[in-house]
Design a protein around this motif. Structure first.
Motif, mmCIF file in Angstrom:
data_model
loop_
_atom_site.group_PDB
_atom_site.id
_atom_site.type_symbol
_atom_site.label_atom_id
_atom_site.label_comp_id
_atom_site.label_asym_id
_atom_site.label_seq_id
_atom_site.Cartn_x
_atom_site.Cartn_y
_atom_site.Cartn_z
ATOM 1 N N ALA A 157 15.961 -13.392 5.377
ATOM 2 C CA ALA A 157 14.755 -12.657 4.995
ATOM 3 C C ALA A 157 13.521 -13.291 5.633
ATOM 4 O O ALA A 157 13.268 -14.491 5.465
ATOM 5 N N LEU A 158 12.762 -12.487 6.375
ATOM 6 C CA LEU A 158 11.509 -12.933 6.977
ATOM 7 C C LEU A 158 10.364 -12.129 6.382
ATOM 8 O O LEU A 158 10.338 -10.893 6.489
ATOM 9 N N GLU A 159 9.420 -12.827 5.801
ATOM 10 C CA GLU A 159 8.254 -12.163 5.212
ATOM 11 C C GLU A 159 7.100 -12.183 6.207
ATOM 12 O O GLU A 159 6.708 -13.243 6.701
ATOM 13 N N SER A 160 6.560 -10.991 6.521
ATOM 14 C CA SER A 160 5.457 -10.883 7.473
ATOM 15 C C SER A 160 4.936 -9.451 7.477
ATOM 16 O O SER A 160 5.684 -8.513 7.209
ATOM 17 N N THR A 161 3.683 -9.316 7.829
ATOM 18 C CA THR A 161 3.106 -7.974 7.987
ATOM 19 C C THR A 161 3.055 -7.581 9.462
ATOM 20 O O THR A 161 2.466 -6.567 9.817
ATOM 21 N N GLY A 162 3.695 -8.398 10.312
ATOM 22 C CA GLY A 162 3.651 -8.163 11.754
ATOM 23 C C GLY A 162 4.630 -7.115 12.241
ATOM 24 O O GLY A 162 5.244 -6.379 11.444
ATOM 25 N N GLY A 164 2.417 -11.006 15.753
ATOM 26 C CA GLY A 164 1.057 -10.576 15.432
ATOM 27 C C GLY A 164 0.617 -10.900 14.028
ATOM 28 O O GLY A 164 -0.387 -10.357 13.544
ATOM 29 N N ALA A 165 1.337 -11.795 13.348
ATOM 30 C CA ALA A 165 0.990 -12.176 11.974
ATOM 31 C C ALA A 165 1.822 -13.398 11.597
ATOM 32 O O ALA A 165 2.834 -13.693 12.238
ATOM 33 N N PRO A 166 1.419 -14.126 10.555
ATOM 34 C CA PRO A 166 2.224 -15.259 10.079
ATOM 35 C C PRO A 166 3.627 -14.804 9.671
ATOM 36 O O PRO A 166 3.811 -13.671 9.204
ATOM 37 N N VAL A 167 4.619 -15.678 9.878
ATOM 38 C CA VAL A 167 6.004 -15.378 9.527
ATOM 39 C C VAL A 167 6.553 -16.503 8.654
ATOM 40 O O VAL A 167 6.346 -17.685 8.955
ATOM 41 N N LYS A 168 7.264 -16.112 7.608
ATOM 42 C CA LYS A 168 7.854 -17.106 6.704
ATOM 43 C C LYS A 168 9.298 -16.732 6.386
ATOM 44 O O LYS A 168 9.590 -15.593 6.038
ATOM 45 N N ILE A 169 10.193 -17.704 6.534
ATOM 46 C CA ILE A 169 11.580 -17.486 6.095
ATOM 47 C C ILE A 169 11.609 -17.678 4.583
ATOM 48 O O ILE A 169 11.275 -18.756 4.082
ATOM 49 N N THR A 170 11.977 -16.632 3.856
ATOM 50 C CA THR A 170 11.986 -16.740 2.394
ATOM 51 C C THR A 170 13.377 -16.985 1.822
ATOM 52 O O THR A 170 13.515 -17.326 0.638
ATOM 53 N N GLY A 171 14.410 -16.820 2.658
ATOM 54 C CA GLY A 171 15.752 -17.088 2.155
ATOM 55 C C GLY A 171 16.819 -16.682 3.147
ATOM 56 O O GLY A 171 16.558 -15.950 4.103
ATOM 57 N N PHE A 172 18.033 -17.180 2.917
ATOM 58 C CA PHE A 172 19.182 -16.774 3.718
ATOM 59 C C PHE A 172 20.434 -16.879 2.848
ATOM 60 O O PHE A 172 20.468 -17.610 1.857
#
Length: 309
Positions: free
Chosen positions: A173-178, A275-283
């Motif tokens: 899971a990658l959280e981002s608005t990009g 084009g926006a910050p990216v965060k790995i929220t889980g795998f």
């Protein structure tokens, strides 16, 4: 109609090994006739399924599926790899995965087993019917879901038998608005990395404290006799090395386009394209049969023993 008592249900359960509610239903359907109830359960495949339930099921398939911002991983076990290539078994796993995906992050094994299965009955009923039809014990071993409000859930299947089904399944899971296209490429790369390296946690803060303490103990025991302050530094250095081996964000990426960079660095570098910050929220990583004690069979010895019978 004869009254169905608890003693009758218990007697039928002992004779067939079927579930209590199935036994009660069978007795109600047959007006309390035990023998007719046994036949009823046999026709439904429930008695036959119960007889096979003690056999080790360590083969089967791992399935992954993604819909929108939600992804799931499912493991369904069978006794042999041969059955994993059976069309009916594959259809069963796909069906269970679809049910799990509908439940999303709220999915757990019991909730999925009790849920409606496409075509009628519950998932548990579908598994019992498949056991009776195919002739092997099968179990829904585990399910897990991930969701992000904004971003993507990437997926990867290793050792694929057919699309979405194989030996190792991963979702990330990658959280981002990009840009979702760029995110999808990155998520798949990370999922492939997870399949190959099998990290135990996202980062050091996500590791079970008991695991960290055990690792500290092992490191300290290796250097008994040295001064306490020296051991403390050795343990600290050893833990940093350990985290690089088992924490996803600290592992060096297996992909050439991220050569020499950790997954954490690769994610940070991707933010320009995304084009926006990216965060790995889980795998989630499921490898087929991991942790199951398999029965080892000496086929030649088995045939020899049968010839002496």
């Amino acid at each position: 109609m004869a009254e169905v008592t608890a003693a009758m249900v218990k007697d039928l359960r002992e004779k067939t090994g079927a579930g209590m509610m199935d036994c009660k239903t069978a007795l109600n359907e047959t007006q309390g006739d035990i023998e007719a109830a046994i036949d009823y359960l046999r026709k439904k495949g429930l008695s036959k399924a119960a007889k096979k339930s003690g056999r080790v099921a360590a083969e089967g398939l791992v399935s992954v599926a993604v819909k929108g911002n939600t992804g799931v991983v499912v493991e369904v076990n069978s006794e042999t790899d041969f059955v994993a290539r059976n069309d009916d078994f594959q259809a069963l796993v796909h069906g269970i995965t679809a049910v799990t995906l509908d439940k999303g992050v709220a999915a757990d094994v019991e909730a999925v087993k009790g849920a409606h299965y496409p075509g009628g009955g519950t998932v548990a009923d579908a598994i019992a019917n498949a056991i009776a039809t195919i002739g092997e014990n099968m179990t829904l071993r585990r399910v897990r879901g991930l969701h992000v409000p904004h971003g993507v859930v990437g997926q990867y299947i290793h050792g694929a038998v057919v699309e979405g089904l194989g030996k190792i399944g991963v979702i990330v899971a990658l959280e981002s608005t990009g840009d979702t296209d760029e995110l999808s490429i990155l998520a798949r790369q990370i999922a492939m990395h997870v399949a190959a390296t099998s990290p135990i946690a996202l980062d050091s803060s996500s590791i079970d404290p008991a695991v960290v303490e055990r690792e500290k103990s092992v490191l300290a025991d290796k250097h008994q006799g040295k001064p306490a302050n020296v051991i403390e530094k050795i343990v600290e250095s050893g833990l940093k090395t350990y985290y690089k081996e088992v924490c996803l964000v600290d592992q060096v990426s297996i992909h050439a386009d991220h050569a020499g960079k950790t997954i954490g660095q690769a994610v940070k570098d991707s933010e320009g394209k995304v084009g926006a910050p990216v965060k790995i929220t889980g795998f989630v990583r499921y490898a087929l049969g991991e942790g199951i004690e398999k029965q080892e069979t000496d086929f030649a010895a088995e045939v020899a023993s049968m010839s002496k019978a």
